[in-house]
Design an enzyme around this catalytic site. Structure first.
Site, PDB file in Angstrom:
ATOM      1  N   PRO A  10       0.786  -1.229   0.000  1.00 44.18           N
ATOM      2  CA  PRO A  10       0.000   0.000   0.000  1.00 44.18           C
ATOM      3  C   PRO A  10       0.822   1.286   0.000  1.00 44.18           C
ATOM      4  O   PRO A  10       1.844   1.379   0.682  1.00 44.18           O
ATOM      5  CB  PRO A  10      -0.837  -0.105   1.284  1.00 44.18           C
ATOM      6  CG  PRO A  10      -0.124  -1.096   2.126  1.00 44.18           C
ATOM      7  CD  PRO A  10       0.523  -2.059   1.183  1.00 44.18           C
ATOM      8  N   ASN A  11       0.343   2.228  -0.769  1.00 49.44           N
ATOM      9  CA  ASN A  11       0.894   3.589  -0.867  1.00 49.44           C
ATOM     10  C   ASN A  11       2.218   3.666  -1.635  1.00 49.44           C
ATOM     11  O   ASN A  11       2.758   4.755  -1.822  1.00 49.44           O
ATOM     12  CB  ASN A  11       1.042   4.224   0.524  1.00 49.44           C
ATOM     13  CG  ASN A  11      -0.280   4.299   1.247  1.00 49.44           C
ATOM     14  OD1 ASN A  11      -1.248   4.828   0.703  1.00 49.44           O
ATOM     15  ND2 ASN A  11      -0.359   3.752   2.448  1.00 49.44           N
ATOM     16  N   ARG A  18       5.410  10.887  -2.511  1.00 52.97           N
ATOM     17  CA  ARG A  18       5.056  10.581  -1.121  1.00 52.97           C
ATOM     18  C   ARG A  18       6.254  10.817  -0.200  1.00 52.97           C
ATOM     19  O   ARG A  18       7.285  10.161  -0.339  1.00 52.97           O
ATOM     20  CB  ARG A  18       4.642   9.113  -1.033  1.00 52.97           C
ATOM     21  CG  ARG A  18       4.359   8.634   0.366  1.00 52.97           C
ATOM     22  CD  ARG A  18       4.270   7.113   0.419  1.00 52.97           C
ATOM     23  NE  ARG A  18       3.991   6.680   1.778  1.00 52.97           N
ATOM     24  CZ  ARG A  18       4.160   5.453   2.204  1.00 52.97           C
ATOM     25  NH1 ARG A  18       4.611   4.504   1.387  1.00 52.97           N
ATOM     26  NH2 ARG A  18       3.894   5.147   3.460  1.00 52.97           N
ATOM     27  N   TYR A  23      11.260   8.740   1.524  1.00 52.86           N
ATOM     28  CA  TYR A  23      11.264   7.693   0.503  1.00 52.86           C
ATOM     29  C   TYR A  23      11.976   8.088  -0.790  1.00 52.86           C
ATOM     30  O   TYR A  23      12.076   7.267  -1.711  1.00 52.86           O
ATOM     31  CB  TYR A  23       9.814   7.266   0.191  1.00 52.86           C
ATOM     32  CG  TYR A  23       9.108   6.693   1.405  1.00 52.86           C
ATOM     33  CD1 TYR A  23       9.569   5.524   1.998  1.00 52.86           C
ATOM     34  CD2 TYR A  23       8.009   7.326   1.970  1.00 52.86           C
ATOM     35  CE1 TYR A  23       8.942   4.985   3.123  1.00 52.86           C
ATOM     36  CE2 TYR A  23       7.368   6.799   3.090  1.00 52.86           C
ATOM     37  CZ  TYR A  23       7.840   5.639   3.665  1.00 52.86           C
ATOM     38  OH  TYR A  23       7.221   5.109   4.772  1.00 52.86           O
ATOM     39  N   ASN A  74       7.986  -5.608  -0.805  1.00 52.14           N
ATOM     40  CA  ASN A  74       7.910  -4.521   0.165  1.00 52.14           C
ATOM     41  C   ASN A  74       6.448  -4.472   0.604  1.00 52.14           C
ATOM     42  O   ASN A  74       5.613  -3.909  -0.103  1.00 52.14           O
ATOM     43  CB  ASN A  74       8.342  -3.191  -0.449  1.00 52.14           C
ATOM     44  CG  ASN A  74       8.317  -2.059   0.585  1.00 52.14           C
ATOM     45  OD1 ASN A  74       7.744  -2.205   1.664  1.00 52.14           O
ATOM     46  ND2 ASN A  74       8.940  -0.944   0.246  1.00 52.14           N
ATOM     47  N   ALA A  77       3.054  -0.859   4.903  1.00 45.16           N
ATOM     48  CA  ALA A  77       2.473  -0.845   6.258  1.00 45.16           C
ATOM     49  C   ALA A  77       1.993  -2.225   6.704  1.00 45.16           C
ATOM     50  O   ALA A  77       1.948  -2.502   7.908  1.00 45.16           O
ATOM     51  CB  ALA A  77       1.334   0.163   6.321  1.00 45.16           C
ATOM     52  N   GLU A  98      12.353  -9.515   2.042  1.00 47.61           N
ATOM     53  CA  GLU A  98      11.575  -8.322   2.410  1.00 47.61           C
ATOM     54  C   GLU A  98      12.448  -7.079   2.245  1.00 47.61           C
ATOM     55  O   GLU A  98      13.594  -7.058   2.698  1.00 47.61           O
ATOM     56  CB  GLU A  98      11.127  -8.455   3.869  1.00 47.61           C
ATOM     57  CG  GLU A  98      10.334  -7.269   4.368  1.00 47.61           C
ATOM     58  CD  GLU A  98       9.743  -7.540   5.753  1.00 47.61           C
ATOM     59  OE1 GLU A  98       9.142  -8.601   5.956  1.00 47.61           O
ATOM     60  OE2 GLU A  98       9.915  -6.671   6.632  1.00 47.61           O
ATOM     61  N   HIS A 100      12.595  -2.735   2.514  1.00 48.48           N
ATOM     62  CA  HIS A 100      12.033  -1.434   2.878  1.00 48.48           C
ATOM     63  C   HIS A 100      12.969  -0.347   2.397  1.00 48.48           C
ATOM     64  O   HIS A 100      14.192  -0.454   2.583  1.00 48.48           O
ATOM     65  CB  HIS A 100      11.841  -1.310   4.394  1.00 48.48           C
ATOM     66  CG  HIS A 100      10.908  -2.344   4.924  1.00 48.48           C
ATOM     67  ND1 HIS A 100       9.553  -2.276   4.720  1.00 48.48           N
ATOM     68  CD2 HIS A 100      11.144  -3.501   5.578  1.00 48.48           C
ATOM     69  CE1 HIS A 100       8.993  -3.347   5.253  1.00 48.48           C
ATOM     70  NE2 HIS A 100       9.928  -4.112   5.775  1.00 48.48           N
ATOM     71  N   ARG A 107      12.844   4.652  12.822  1.00 50.11           N
ATOM     72  CA  ARG A 107      11.593   5.426  12.748  1.00 50.11           C
ATOM     73  C   ARG A 107      10.684   5.108  13.952  1.00 50.11           C
ATOM     74  O   ARG A 107      11.166   4.653  14.975  1.00 50.11           O
ATOM     75  CB  ARG A 107      10.927   5.151  11.396  1.00 50.11           C
ATOM     76  CG  ARG A 107      11.819   5.556  10.211  1.00 50.11           C
ATOM     77  CD  ARG A 107      11.139   5.302   8.892  1.00 50.11           C
ATOM     78  NE  ARG A 107       9.932   6.108   8.756  1.00 50.11           N
ATOM     79  CZ  ARG A 107       8.996   5.874   7.825  1.00 50.11           C
ATOM     80  NH1 ARG A 107       9.143   4.873   6.972  1.00 50.11           N
ATOM     81  NH2 ARG A 107       7.936   6.646   7.755  1.00 50.11           N
TER      82      ARG A 107
END
Ligand code: DQA
Length: 143
Positions: A10-11, A18, A23, A74, A77, A98, A100, A107
């Protein structure tokens, strides 16, 4: 390794605009193109899919068994919330890395946990778009 499934959650379709301070300014289309080009030099074919919908990602992982040699994901969320994606990766038996873009450990606390990393071969985070290329490199080595 001949076929890799590149999944983004998502996103991530909003990459480029964004929160660029976190990012960066590279778009998802650029990332996909770069990964496909790098894979091609290794004789690997990449199919890419992005969805904001958890169930669509679960279904894509479910279809990957027998169709792909590896997954680069990825989960965005959903990393921090999705038992369903955890279960799908585990059930597929497909070696998964995975990725990111950001260093999730630097964070907010709610990003420090991953429900999905434990069923992956490994996790790469904090290197921006290069993380996807590092995942491809890692997967194409003998383990
Ligand atoms: C992300 C990190 C997640 O915590 C966040 O929800 C994202 C992107 C990353 O690539 O840094 O959407 O997966």
């Amino acid at each position: 390794m001949k076929k890799v499934l590149l999944l983004n959650g998502p996103n991530l379709a909003l990459l480029g605009t964004r929160e660029p301070e976190i990012y960066g300014r590279t778009t998802l289309a650029d990332i996909v193109e770069t990964v496909k080009a790098a894979a091609k030099t290794k004789g690997i074919e990449v199919d890419a899919f992005q969805s904001d919908v958890e169930g669509e990602l679960v279904a894509a992982i479910g279809r990957s068994r027998g169709a792909y040699d590896a997954i680069i994901i990825n989960p965005a969320a959903y990393t921090h919330t999705s038992v369903a994606i955890h279960d799908a990766i585990k059930a597929s038996g497909v070696p998964t890395v995975e990725v990111h873009l950001s260093n999730v450990y630097a964070r907010e606390g709610y990003r420090h946990g991953s429900l999905t990393a434990g069923v992956c071969v490994g996790q790469i985070c904090g290197f921006g778009p290069a993380g996807y290329l590092l995942a491809l490199e890692a997967l194409s080595r003998d383990r």
